[in-house]
Design a protein around this motif. Structure first.
Motif, PDB file in Angstrom:
ATOM      1  N   MET A  77      12.639 -37.563 -68.073  1.00 39.71           N
ATOM      2  CA  MET A  77      13.064 -36.221 -68.719  1.00 39.71           C
ATOM      3  C   MET A  77      14.446 -35.784 -68.604  1.00 39.71           C
ATOM      4  O   MET A  77      15.190 -36.026 -67.299  1.00 39.71           O
ATOM      5  N   THR A  78      15.103 -35.791 -69.549  1.00 36.81           N
ATOM      6  CA  THR A  78      16.519 -35.292 -69.470  1.00 36.81           C
ATOM      7  C   THR A  78      16.973 -33.850 -69.375  1.00 36.81           C
ATOM      8  O   THR A  78      16.278 -32.814 -70.122  1.00 36.81           O
ATOM      9  N   LEU A  79      17.691 -33.618 -68.148  1.00 31.00           N
ATOM     10  CA  LEU A  79      17.963 -32.323 -67.988  1.00 31.00           C
ATOM     11  C   LEU A  79      19.187 -31.519 -69.006  1.00 31.00           C
ATOM     12  O   LEU A  79      19.923 -32.337 -69.286  1.00 31.00           O
ATOM     13  N   SER A  80      18.781 -30.424 -69.376  1.00 31.19           N
ATOM     14  CA  SER A  80      19.747 -29.843 -70.342  1.00 31.19           C
ATOM     15  C   SER A  80      20.034 -28.502 -69.941  1.00 31.19           C
ATOM     16  O   SER A  80      19.075 -27.503 -70.083  1.00 31.19           O
ATOM     17  N   PHE A  81      21.276 -28.102 -69.332  1.00 30.31           N
ATOM     18  CA  PHE A  81      21.560 -26.634 -69.125  1.00 30.31           C
ATOM     19  C   PHE A  81      22.823 -26.270 -69.867  1.00 30.31           C
ATOM     20  O   PHE A  81      23.472 -26.941 -70.402  1.00 30.31           O
ATOM     21  N   SER A  82      22.563 -24.973 -70.047  1.00 32.40           N
ATOM     22  CA  SER A  82      23.522 -24.351 -71.041  1.00 32.40           C
ATOM     23  C   SER A  82      24.882 -24.038 -70.391  1.00 32.40           C
ATOM     24  O   SER A  82      24.537 -23.921 -68.957  1.00 32.40           O
ATOM     25  N   GLN A  83      25.830 -24.194 -71.015  1.00 33.65           N
ATOM     26  CA  GLN A  83      27.291 -23.553 -70.137  1.00 33.65           C
ATOM     27  C   GLN A  83      26.887 -21.987 -69.353  1.00 33.65           C
ATOM     28  O   GLN A  83      26.341 -21.287 -69.763  1.00 33.65           O
ATOM     29  N   ILE A  84      27.550 -22.032 -68.198  1.00 33.41           N
ATOM     30  CA  ILE A  84      27.229 -20.874 -67.524  1.00 33.41           C
ATOM     31  C   ILE A  84      28.078 -19.529 -68.111  1.00 33.41           C
ATOM     32  O   ILE A  84      29.143 -19.803 -68.979  1.00 33.41           O
TER      33      ILE A  84
END
Length: 406
Positions: free
Chosen positions: A1-8
């Protein structure tokens, strides 16, 4: 599973609690400057300038005035780890939660806490401190200047004179007051004082100024410093070794000296922040800055009282930069804070221990100790309280605050 977080993308919130406060824009800009090497001449020059600036902020001539990398607590721990020897008795006046913190750290250092306890919201009288010194014969007195848990400021000048008379070292935690309330390191006989950037100094948490008198330096250097001694060829003290490398003030003082003995990699961006925070204080003038915080606190208290609210604590010993206010019967402490945050993007906070849920703490410090920010906070607070069913004279708080500001 690839983690993908938006810019803070944190909200633009007005932080009117007990700290941290909003960061001055000049400090944020300073932190964006390029990182350079820790032994770069430009970097060491910034270190020397930072030391000189904080001598002005602390109101001291102490040569050993420097930074500890970490939040305000890092300097508290560095001071106590380096001063307290196993079995040493330490008198601790306790006026709130942060006196309890000093007790814990002293105990972890192997010291013997000799506490002077008063009801939260009260202060310790000088004669109580002198009696404790005579009874316990301590090596150190450790006190908090402004304890934000109780919004109370402990008077210090007489305590410092007592400590000098009995040849006892005097340490003060000035985390919540430096740069916002009167603080006179030399005139009050304080041997070690520590602070943090995140309150009246208007910076982010992560760097902690500290200043040491010659008496305190001698006490630190009297202890063994194996790594420092081996590296420099300096003779070792005969006292017990300091059981911390990172918080060993002898090593830190050596690192900040012209010898520049490598101890750690200086937190470059936080050094920039610390330097700019002190530069702003010195440009404004320490006395003028204290007066601005005093006016902000006076206006906040006047506004809250005009709204029919009861202020916590004693007017004579209240901190100017944080005000406690009793939660009225039938009003939900947490829900009011939530509405302040959700509807107005303003943060106020509750307290700890016996005051949990019983008071709100509303701050005005650093860049937030300004007239318009006090008025905005009071206007929002009035609207939220009215929405919660609390009966109050609409508009009276802002009007009273404007008049009190002058």
């Amino acid at each position: 599973m690839t983690l993908s977080f938006s810019q803070i993308d944190p909200p633009s919130r007005l932080l009117m609690g007990a700290g941290p406060a909003n960061v001055h824009p000049r400090i944020l800009r300073a932190m964006a400057a390029d990182v350079i090497g820790q032994m770069d001449p430009e970097m060491t020059a910034y270190m020397d300038e930072t030391m000189a600036l904080y001598r002005e902020v602390f109101r001291t001539k102490n040569k050993q005035t420097l930074l500890v990398n970490g939040s305000a607590r890092s300097a508290i721990e560095a001071a106590l780890v380096s001063l307290v020897t196993p079995g040493m008795k330490v008198v601790i006046p306790r006026i709130g939660r942060f006196g309890l913190l000093l007790t814990e750290i002293v105990s972890r250092c192997g010291g013997v806490p000799c506490t002077i306890d008063v009801e939260w919201g009260q202060v310790v009288r000088p004669e109580q401190v002198e009696a404790a010194i005579i009874e316990h014969r301590p090596g150190l007195v450790a006190a908090v200047h402004g304890d934000t848990s109780t919004t109370t400021a402990q008077p210090l000048a007489d305590i410092g004179a007592i400590c000098r008379r009995h040849d006892v070292l005097f340490y003060v935690d000035a985390t919540a007051t430096l740069g916002g309330m009167e603080f006179e390191t030399d005139a009050w006989g304080i041997d070690v004082a520590t602070a943090g950037l995140q309150k009246c100094l208007g910076g982010p948490p992560g760097s902690a100024p500290i200043t040491l008198s010659d008496r305190a330096v001698a006490a630190v250097l009297a202890r063994r410093h194996d790594e420092a001694g081996i590296a420099t060829g300096q003779p070792q003290g005969e006292g017990p070794v300091i059981h911390s490398n990172y918080f060993d003030l002898a090593m830190l003082m050596n690192y900040w000296s012209p010898a520049r003995m490598n101890h750690h990699t200086e937190a470059t961006s936080m050094l920039y922040a610390s330097r700019e925070a002190a530069r702003i204080v010195v440009e404004e003038g320490v006395a003028a800055r204290v007066e601005r915080h005093t006016r902000a606190g006076r206006a906040m208290v006047a506004g809250l009282r005009a709204m029919g609210l009861q202020i916590y604590g004693d007017d004579a010993t209240r901190m100017s930069n944080v005000t406690g206010v009793w939660v009225p019967e039938g009003v939900d402490n947490a829900r009011v804070r939530e509405q302040m945050r959700q509807d107005f993007e303003i943060e106020i906070v509750s307290s700890f221990g016996p005051l949990t849920g019983k008071i709100w703490r509303i701050g005005a410090m650093g860049v937030n100790a300004q007239k318009h920010k006090v008025l905005l906070t009071l206007g929002a607070f009035e609207a939220v309280l009215a929405g919660e069913g609390f009966k109050l004279p609409r508009g009276a708080g802002v009007d009273a605050a404007r008049e009190a500001w002058g």
